[in-house]
Motif scaffolding. Structure first.
Motif, PDB file in Angstrom:
ATOM      1  N   LYS A   1      -6.885   2.817   0.270  1.00 35.80           N
ATOM      2  CA  LYS A   1      -5.744   2.665  -0.631  1.00 35.80           C
ATOM      3  C   LYS A   1      -4.506   2.339   0.183  1.00 35.80           C
ATOM      4  CE  LYS A   1      -2.924   5.223  -3.944  1.00 35.80           C
ATOM      5  NZ  LYS A   1      -2.637   6.512  -4.546  1.00 35.80           N
ATOM      6  N   GLN A  34       7.286  -8.377  -0.628  1.00 32.79           N
ATOM      7  CA  GLN A  34       8.529  -8.750  -1.290  1.00 32.79           C
ATOM      8  C   GLN A  34       9.554  -7.646  -1.116  1.00 32.79           C
ATOM      9  OE1 GLN A  34       7.714 -10.011  -5.286  1.00 32.79           O
ATOM     10  NE2 GLN A  34       9.714 -10.961  -5.584  1.00 32.79           N
ATOM     11  N   PHE A  36      13.085  -6.031  -2.627  1.00 36.62           N
ATOM     12  CA  PHE A  36      13.885  -5.951  -3.850  1.00 36.62           C
ATOM     13  C   PHE A  36      15.124  -5.113  -3.600  1.00 36.62           C
ATOM     14  CE2 PHE A  36      10.994  -7.600  -7.091  1.00 36.62           C
ATOM     15  CZ  PHE A  36       9.761  -7.444  -6.495  1.00 36.62           C
ATOM     16  N   LEU A  49      10.668 -13.065  -0.674  1.00 34.49           N
ATOM     17  CA  LEU A  49       9.223 -12.920  -0.723  1.00 34.49           C
ATOM     18  C   LEU A  49       8.634 -13.647   0.478  1.00 34.49           C
ATOM     19  CD1 LEU A  49       6.793 -13.131  -3.644  1.00 34.49           C
ATOM     20  CD2 LEU A  49       6.455 -14.675  -1.734  1.00 34.49           C
ATOM     21  N   LEU A  89      13.888  -1.840  -1.801  1.00 32.94           N
ATOM     22  CA  LEU A  89      12.475  -1.519  -1.939  1.00 32.94           C
ATOM     23  C   LEU A  89      11.638  -2.653  -1.378  1.00 32.94           C
ATOM     24  CD1 LEU A  89      12.761  -0.409  -5.642  1.00 32.94           C
ATOM     25  CD2 LEU A  89      12.207   1.133  -3.783  1.00 32.94           C
ATOM     26  N   GLU A  93       1.734  -6.745  -1.956  1.00 31.26           N
ATOM     27  CA  GLU A  93       0.733  -7.175  -2.926  1.00 31.26           C
ATOM     28  C   GLU A  93      -0.595  -7.401  -2.234  1.00 31.26           C
ATOM     29  OE1 GLU A  93       1.846 -10.379  -5.440  1.00 31.26           O
ATOM     30  OE2 GLU A  93      -0.152 -10.585  -6.307  1.00 31.26           O
ATOM     31  N   TYR A  95      -5.026  -7.283  -3.302  1.00 29.66           N
ATOM     32  CA  TYR A  95      -5.874  -7.958  -4.291  1.00 29.66           C
ATOM     33  C   TYR A  95      -5.507  -7.457  -5.682  1.00 29.66           C
ATOM     34  CZ  TYR A  95      -9.935  -9.482  -6.911  1.00 29.66           C
ATOM     35  OH  TYR A  95     -10.752 -10.052  -7.837  1.00 29.66           O
ATOM     36  N   GLN A  96      -4.643  -8.201  -6.371  1.00 29.34           N
ATOM     37  CA  GLN A  96      -4.235  -7.941  -7.746  1.00 29.34           C
ATOM     38  C   GLN A  96      -3.261  -6.780  -7.884  1.00 29.34           C
ATOM     39  OE1 GLN A  96      -7.700  -7.492 -10.211  1.00 29.34           O
ATOM     40  NE2 GLN A  96      -8.314  -9.621  -9.965  1.00 29.34           N
ATOM     41  N   LYS A  97      -3.254  -5.840  -6.974  1.00 34.58           N
ATOM     42  CA  LYS A  97      -2.396  -4.671  -7.123  1.00 34.58           C
ATOM     43  C   LYS A  97      -1.160  -4.780  -6.243  1.00 34.58           C
ATOM     44  CE  LYS A  97      -5.791  -1.205  -8.447  1.00 34.58           C
ATOM     45  NZ  LYS A  97      -6.329   0.135  -8.156  1.00 34.58           N
ATOM     46  N   VAL A  98      -0.116  -4.116  -6.716  1.00 34.19           N
ATOM     47  CA  VAL A  98       1.149  -4.092  -5.986  1.00 34.19           C
ATOM     48  C   VAL A  98       1.501  -2.638  -5.661  1.00 34.19           C
ATOM     49  CG1 VAL A  98       3.605  -4.661  -6.055  1.00 34.19           C
ATOM     50  CG2 VAL A  98       1.956  -6.167  -7.166  1.00 34.19           C
ATOM     51  N   PHE A 100       4.510  -0.195  -3.961  1.00 34.11           N
ATOM     52  CA  PHE A 100       5.904  -0.118  -3.540  1.00 34.11           C
ATOM     53  C   PHE A 100       6.114   1.002  -2.535  1.00 34.11           C
ATOM     54  CE2 PHE A 100       8.778  -2.771  -6.083  1.00 34.11           C
ATOM     55  CZ  PHE A 100       7.896  -3.285  -7.024  1.00 34.11           C
ATOM     56  N   GLY A 101       7.088   0.802  -1.649  1.00 32.58           N
ATOM     57  CA  GLY A 101       7.605   1.899  -0.853  1.00 32.58           C
ATOM     58  C   GLY A 101       8.582   2.710  -1.688  1.00 32.58           C
TER      59      GLY A 101
ATOM     60  N   TYR B  31       0.430 -13.361 -14.930  1.00 25.32           N
ATOM     61  CA  TYR B  31       0.319 -11.990 -14.425  1.00 25.32           C
ATOM     62  C   TYR B  31       1.476 -11.158 -14.934  1.00 25.32           C
ATOM     63  CZ  TYR B  31      -0.301  -8.233 -10.934  1.00 25.32           C
ATOM     64  OH  TYR B  31      -0.494  -7.024 -10.306  1.00 25.32           O
ATOM     65  N   TYR B  35       5.001  -0.506 -14.523  1.00 23.80           N
ATOM     66  CA  TYR B  35       5.227   0.479 -13.473  1.00 23.80           C
ATOM     67  C   TYR B  35       5.983   1.666 -14.073  1.00 23.80           C
ATOM     68  CZ  TYR B  35       4.466  -3.496 -10.326  1.00 23.80           C
ATOM     69  OH  TYR B  35       3.952  -4.590  -9.673  1.00 23.80           O
ATOM     70  N   LEU B  43       8.033   3.501  -7.238  1.00 22.88           N
ATOM     71  CA  LEU B  43       7.389   2.783  -8.339  1.00 22.88           C
ATOM     72  C   LEU B  43       5.881   2.790  -8.149  1.00 22.88           C
ATOM     73  CD1 LEU B  43      10.218   0.670  -8.073  1.00 22.88           C
ATOM     74  CD2 LEU B  43       9.032   0.015 -10.136  1.00 22.88           C
ATOM     75  N   GLN B  45       2.173   1.488  -9.983  1.00 25.63           N
ATOM     76  CA  GLN B  45       1.641   0.553 -10.961  1.00 25.63           C
ATOM     77  C   GLN B  45       0.722   1.280 -11.940  1.00 25.63           C
ATOM     78  OE1 GLN B  45      -0.620  -2.762  -9.311  1.00 25.63           O
ATOM     79  NE2 GLN B  45       0.472  -4.175 -10.655  1.00 25.63           N
ATOM     80  N   TYR B  48      -2.121  -3.649 -15.020  1.00 20.68           N
ATOM     81  CA  TYR B  48      -1.726  -5.031 -14.834  1.00 20.68           C
ATOM     82  C   TYR B  48      -2.661  -5.929 -15.641  1.00 20.68           C
ATOM     83  CZ  TYR B  48      -5.451  -5.093 -11.310  1.00 20.68           C
ATOM     84  OH  TYR B  48      -6.652  -4.987 -10.654  1.00 20.68           O
ATOM     85  N   MET B  50      -4.101 -10.007 -15.596  1.00 17.52           N
ATOM     86  CA  MET B  50      -4.160 -11.302 -14.918  1.00 17.52           C
ATOM     87  C   MET B  50      -3.997 -12.467 -15.911  1.00 17.52           C
ATOM     88  SD  MET B  50      -4.527 -10.570 -11.736  1.00 17.52           S
ATOM     89  CE  MET B  50      -5.171 -12.053 -10.957  1.00 17.52           C
ATOM     90  N   ARG B  94       4.956 -12.125 -13.137  1.00 21.13           N
ATOM     91  CA  ARG B  94       4.979 -12.768 -11.822  1.00 21.13           C
ATOM     92  C   ARG B  94       4.588 -14.226 -11.891  1.00 21.13           C
ATOM     93  NH1 ARG B  94       0.568 -10.941  -8.148  1.00 21.13           N
ATOM     94  NH2 ARG B  94      -0.356 -12.936  -8.714  1.00 21.13           N
TER      95      ARG B  94
END
Lengths: 110, 109
Positions: A1, A34, A36, A49, A89, A93, A95-98, A100-101, B31, B35, B43, B45, B48, B50, B94
């Protein structure tokens, strides 16, 4: 993760200073990273980005770098201004998931 | 103007009363995601999507549902809200970059 860490959590600098914000991530298999900006009580505004194949991106006084192999990104802000005060922040990104810190809260003192 | 809209912006409700937070984007993005933002946790998620009819779980999906029947809309559904779902919620879409909505502040009593 994926885990994303931002250091420091808060930073206070006098106006005019150049500063660096740090973002580190544990899984180097990323598509992009990215940066922000979030003002109190507001949404997120995209700053820069960087695609996984890129090393850096620049916009005005902002420069972001990416080193995938070491799992690190930095956001450099030149000649800081009071209007730069906000929480910054980074978002990674995969695979499909994002992911954040938790952000760096910046205060620029006039 | 490119934008992501969310409604409502503020909501106070009671435990167990079903609610829906709407999200709409005008950029024809495929997409979209939801969040939640909590102090000290940043934040995270929730879900999501696609594309139309394609949704998947993010990191914290428990207690939430989503649907994507058309490209522009991605509503977040809380079937039986609980106090631990009190949070600030953001919808995003996105394209080349992510665009965020203004946020929905939810309080569950």
């Amino acid at each position: 993760k994926q885990e994303v860490t931002q250091i420091p959590a808060a930073l206070s600098v006098p106006e005019g200073e150049n500063l660096v914000l740090n973002c580190s991530f544990t899984d180097s298999a990323i598509y992009n990273l990215q940066w922000f900006r979030q003002d109190p009580g507001k949404g997120l505004t995209s700053l820069l980005l960087i695609q996984s194949s890129q090393r850096e991106q620049t916009s005005g006084r902002l420069n972001a770098s990416l080193d995938k192999s070491s799992g690190r990104s930095t956001l450099y802000i030149a000649a800081s201004q009071p209007g730069d005060s906000a929480t910054y922040l980074c978002a990674v990104e995969g695979y499909q998931k994002v992911t954040f810190g938790t952000g760096t809260k910046l205060q620029v003192i006039p | 103007e490119a934008q992501v809209t969310q409604n409502p912006r503020y909501l106070i409700t009671v435990t167990g009363k079903k609610l829906t937070v709407t999200c709409s984007q005008n950029m024809n993005h495929e997409y979209m995601s939801w969040y939640r933002q909590d102090p000290g946790l940043g934040l995270r998620q929730i879900y999501y999507s696609m594309n139309v009819e394609v949704t998947d779980k993010g990191d914290v999906p428990e207690g939430y549902k989503v649907s994507r029947k058309e490209k522009r809309n991605f509503p977040l559904i809380l079937e039986s809200p609980s106090p631990n779902q009190t949070s600030l919620y953001f919808c995003a879409s996105r394209g080349e970059t992510q665009y965020f909505g203004p946020g929905t502040r939810l309080l569950v009593l």
